[in-house]
Every structure is written in C-alpha cells, then in structure tokens.
Design a protein around this motif. Sequence first.
Motif, PDB file in Angstrom:
ATOM      1  N   LEU A 112     106.665  69.729 107.984  1.00 38.89           N
ATOM      2  CA  LEU A 112     106.839  68.427 107.279  1.00 38.89           C
ATOM      3  C   LEU A 112     105.668  67.556 108.005  1.00 38.89           C
ATOM      4  CD1 LEU A 112     110.706  68.150 107.619  1.00 38.89           C
ATOM      5  CD2 LEU A 112     109.388  67.988 105.409  1.00 38.89           C
ATOM      6  N   ASN A 113     105.125  68.038 109.000  1.00 41.25           N
ATOM      7  CA  ASN A 113     104.320  67.277 109.691  1.00 41.25           C
ATOM      8  C   ASN A 113     102.995  66.721 109.385  1.00 41.25           C
ATOM      9  OD1 ASN A 113     102.786  69.198 110.206  1.00 41.25           O
ATOM     10  ND2 ASN A 113     103.074  69.449 112.559  1.00 41.25           N
ATOM     11  N   ASP A 114     102.818  66.983 107.999  1.00 45.03           N
ATOM     12  CA  ASP A 114     101.743  66.243 107.482  1.00 45.03           C
ATOM     13  C   ASP A 114     101.720  64.879 107.161  1.00 45.03           C
ATOM     14  OD1 ASP A 114     103.524  66.755 105.557  1.00 45.03           O
ATOM     15  OD2 ASP A 114     101.863  67.137 104.063  1.00 45.03           O
ATOM     16  N   ARG A 115     102.827  64.203 107.223  1.00 45.29           N
ATOM     17  CA  ARG A 115     103.145  62.816 107.069  1.00 45.29           C
ATOM     18  C   ARG A 115     103.520  62.240 108.376  1.00 45.29           C
ATOM     19  NH1 ARG A 115     105.078  61.133 101.600  1.00 45.29           N
ATOM     20  NH2 ARG A 115     105.957  59.270 102.994  1.00 45.29           N
ATOM     21  N   PRO A 116     103.084  60.945 108.817  1.00 47.65           N
ATOM     22  CA  PRO A 116     103.364  60.142 110.042  1.00 47.65           C
ATOM     23  C   PRO A 116     104.860  59.818 110.042  1.00 47.65           C
ATOM     24  CG  PRO A 116     102.128  58.715 108.350  1.00 47.65           C
ATOM     25  CD  PRO A 116     102.045  60.208 107.885  1.00 47.65           C
ATOM     26  N   ASP A 117     105.787  59.661 108.992  1.00 45.15           N
ATOM     27  CA  ASP A 117     106.962  59.267 109.096  1.00 45.15           C
ATOM     28  C   ASP A 117     107.855  60.522 108.978  1.00 45.15           C
ATOM     29  OD1 ASP A 117     106.274  60.082 106.338  1.00 45.15           O
ATOM     30  OD2 ASP A 117     107.620  58.341 105.484  1.00 45.15           O
ATOM     31  N   CYS A 118     107.371  61.676 109.303  1.00 45.42           N
ATOM     32  CA  CYS A 118     108.298  62.913 109.086  1.00 45.42           C
ATOM     33  C   CYS A 118     109.185  63.012 110.057  1.00 45.42           C
ATOM     34  CB  CYS A 118     107.352  64.123 109.058  1.00 45.42           C
ATOM     35  SG  CYS A 118     106.952  64.626 110.691  1.00 45.42           S
ATOM     36  N   PRO A 119     110.412  63.693 109.967  1.00 39.75           N
ATOM     37  CA  PRO A 119     111.558  63.769 111.190  1.00 39.75           C
ATOM     38  C   PRO A 119     111.005  64.232 112.495  1.00 39.75           C
ATOM     39  CG  PRO A 119     112.032  65.126 109.082  1.00 39.75           C
ATOM     40  CD  PRO A 119     110.711  64.441 108.765  1.00 39.75           C
ATOM     41  N   ASP A 121     114.563  56.728 107.815  1.00 36.66           N
ATOM     42  CA  ASP A 121     114.591  55.426 107.413  1.00 36.66           C
ATOM     43  C   ASP A 121     114.252  54.566 108.659  1.00 36.66           C
ATOM     44  OD1 ASP A 121     114.654  53.263 106.102  1.00 36.66           O
ATOM     45  OD2 ASP A 121     116.733  53.240 105.649  1.00 36.66           O
ATOM     46  N   ARG A 122     112.918  54.447 108.764  1.00 37.78           N
ATOM     47  CA  ARG A 122     112.608  53.598 109.937  1.00 37.78           C
ATOM     48  C   ARG A 122     113.183  54.089 111.290  1.00 37.78           C
ATOM     49  NH1 ARG A 122     113.246  50.131 105.528  1.00 37.78           N
ATOM     50  NH2 ARG A 122     115.134  49.136 106.193  1.00 37.78           N
ATOM     51  N   ASP A 123     113.618  52.931 112.139  1.00 35.20           N
ATOM     52  CA  ASP A 123     114.489  53.391 113.163  1.00 35.20           C
ATOM     53  C   ASP A 123     115.724  53.992 113.281  1.00 35.20           C
ATOM     54  OD1 ASP A 123     115.371  51.110 112.710  1.00 35.20           O
ATOM     55  OD2 ASP A 123     114.778  49.953 114.543  1.00 35.20           O
ATOM     56  N   ARG A 124     116.285  53.981 112.062  1.00 33.27           N
ATOM     57  CA  ARG A 124     117.793  54.418 111.758  1.00 33.27           C
ATOM     58  C   ARG A 124     117.781  56.112 111.696  1.00 33.27           C
ATOM     59  NH1 ARG A 124     120.625  50.877 107.358  1.00 33.27           N
ATOM     60  NH2 ARG A 124     118.672  51.626 106.213  1.00 33.27           N
ATOM     61  N   GLY A 125     116.693  56.705 112.089  1.00 34.21           N
ATOM     62  CA  GLY A 125     116.894  58.206 111.774  1.00 34.21           C
ATOM     63  C   GLY A 125     117.111  58.660 110.512  1.00 34.21           C
TER      64      GLY A 125
END
Length: 428
Positions: free
Chosen positions: A26-33, A115-119
């Motif tokens: 998943l880490n090809d996206r900056p917003d990945c978990p 979802d942003r800073d909500r995990g």
Amino acid sequence: MSEMVAAAPSSPLDLAGMVSQLHQLLNDRPDCPSPEEIRRACDVLYSSSLLKEEGRAVRARVILAPPDAFPISDGPPDGVHAIRFSTTHAFSANEIKRLSPAASFFHSAVAVWPDRDRGIRIWGILNTGPRWMNLVAGGRKPASHVIQHPIIHVRDPGWLLFYHDYQLIGEWRGREFHGPRLDVFQSRLLSERFAHLRLHLVQELGDRCLPPTLSQNDYAELCHLVSLQFIKRVINLVRTSGHGGTVVFLPSTGVDGGDPFRWVDCKYTSESDEAGNRFPHLMKKIIRRVGQLCPEGSTVEDAWQVFRTSKDAELDRLEEAFFELARFFSDLMLVDGAAVLDQAARVLGFGGEIQVPHNVFRVFQAHDLDGTTLGDWNVQSDGTRHRAVYRLCSVEPGVIGFVISQDSQVRMIANVEDSVMFWMHSMV
C-alpha cells in the motif's frame, strides 16, 4: 520413500510479518495506513470474527483501498460498484458486524482507508459480484476487473485470510499464522491419474466429431482444465453448506484386478446405465463446442480463453447443465458417509461406509504440489472422515479422496509410492 521425507517448511508467519507485507503493498500512496494502523485493523477484524449477527458468525470481506481507487459509474459483472458514504464510520468490530449483512461475503466488501487524523475509517461498500469466486470455486466466467488492493476475509470465528490480486498470501487461524496453502488442483498427481481417461474420451469422439482446430492432445488437456472447474465447484458447494463431506474416486479395477468397491459399503447404489454417463457426455459436448468456436491452429491456451470468455448461447447452456450436475454431486456428499465415483465421474453410490479392517498409523502432509517435501502428521488429531479415507488409500493405491471438514478445510488424500499423504487446499 524415506529419501523424500523432509522437515516441514520454515515456521509460520506472524502478525508483524503480515502487517509489513500489507504495508509494502500500500505504501505507493502518501496517505496509506501506517503499520500500526494496519495492525489495529487486523485486531479489529479478528475481534469481529468472534461476534455473531442474529445468531450467525460474522463473515465479511474488507478491502484496504482509498475511495478514489474505483470509478464513480461502474459495476458487476465487469467492474466494481462503489457506494461511498457521505460520512465515514468508525472502524470497529461492532460496525463490521452491523454492516456484514449489507456487504454479503460472496458479492460485496466493506471498504476502509485512513481519514486524515482519525485513523482507518469505513468509507463505503463495494459490490464486486461473485465472479472472483471462479478462481477457486469453479466457474466459467472470469473476473474481468482486477482489484489491486489487499482484501482481508473474515471467514469464521478466529479465522482471517489475506488476499492480494485474488491470491491468498497468508492466513491467521486461532493463535497461528501460516503462509498460503497449495492449490491442489495444480498438482501433477491429479493430472497424471486421469490422463488416460481424458485421452480415451477424446479418442471416442474421433476426427469426425471434433473440429480440427485443436490437436488431440490439446483437446485432452482442455478436458483436464474443464474437469478441474467441475470438481472445484463440487467441493466449494459442500464447503459453503457448513456440513462437510467426502468424495472418493475409485479406479475401475482394484489391486490384482479386483473390485475396489469391496472396501466401501454404500447405503445407496446406482444402476450401471446410461444415466451414469452424464459427466462424460457433457464433457464431450463442451470440448466439441469450444473446438467449433476456436479458429484454425488454436492452442489449448486459446481454447481455454474461449471457454472462459465466450458468450456463445450453446456454451452457456452446456455450462449451466455441467454445474447443475456439480450441485447434484455436492448434494450427494451431504448424506452421512462418502460419495463414491469412478475416475470417469460416474456415480457408483453415496452414503458409503469405508470398511477397511486395519488402521493407518503413519500419514504424511505434502508441503509442495509434487509431494517431495513431506512432514509427519499426527493421525490421531483427525476425525473419522479423514481416517476412513486414509485406510481406503492404504489398500487401494489408485484412489483419490477429497475430505471437506465442517470448518471448511479441504484435503486431497492419495497413496504415493505406498505411503498415504494429503495436501491441504487453499481456500477463500
């Protein structure tokens, strides 16, 4: 045989290893978990598997993917229909439980992403359709869309399966992690044991009935591929029934030319008439029709794609008949005892009691498809279904058995070089 015996593969995976693998996917996206978020997600899904929804165990598929990964307007059978919630919901075991009826296991998946800073939050439901099941459960139509994101199956209490590109990459069951199991339908054993029957079936049709678009050997290999789809469908129908069952394929003659049926006492036996030939009759019609649809000079790979993708009305009708026969066979397996078929898939009987007057004390688990890497297995840990088929294989080396336990595990059991062994089959 002793030189074939080897230690079992390296120790099972652990949760940390699976978390790392999922994060890499998943880490090809900056917003990945983050790895910690993925770990918490695994814990949430494990907890959800222990809950019940209206008396039934929670069963769900959960995909780790962002909302923008799917088109706004698309849907099954050729795409994914994504319903995005106007407000994301908490990702909790109870929320998965509540959503599981709406996200039917075989047709849909719950979609989650940070979802942003909500995990990690639940952002919607994906209606995928059931074609993804064809890879493991038999079926002609392939899934035309590929989901490039990990999917976690909440399969049964304390049981999670991890997939990527519809391939099983790991399994968390109870307290243990394991890597992917084998697809026993790719084993050389299955191909070799039935090779002479496939060739005989093709020869029965002859040049006058089969179009010259494929060679005789390619027609025989096409029989093999279609037959595997049939057996997959039978086994999956039994698995999803939650009942369990056994089917054994007997050779036409037993040891020293005797009758292998002497080892199985069936409560219900079938007449040796033309009705028993429905499987070979349908198989002949299917490969002939595929041959008619293939252009001159086609390979078996070309023919397989024609079989899977053609919208030909006659082929659709034959497939419906073929898989209704698979459903009928699976129903026979739900009666206590074994369903008994010969190697041409003719029903000899069902409700069969295997009566071999001795026990088998040594059985091997095969850790590769060729059965060259083996480990000793504790026979006493198995139930009566498995031990009965072990006994039958010990006296009839030509027998192949499939045992589906109530918890949906599937084993193929056979005798190889005078040793009884089994393969654990990968599942969904």
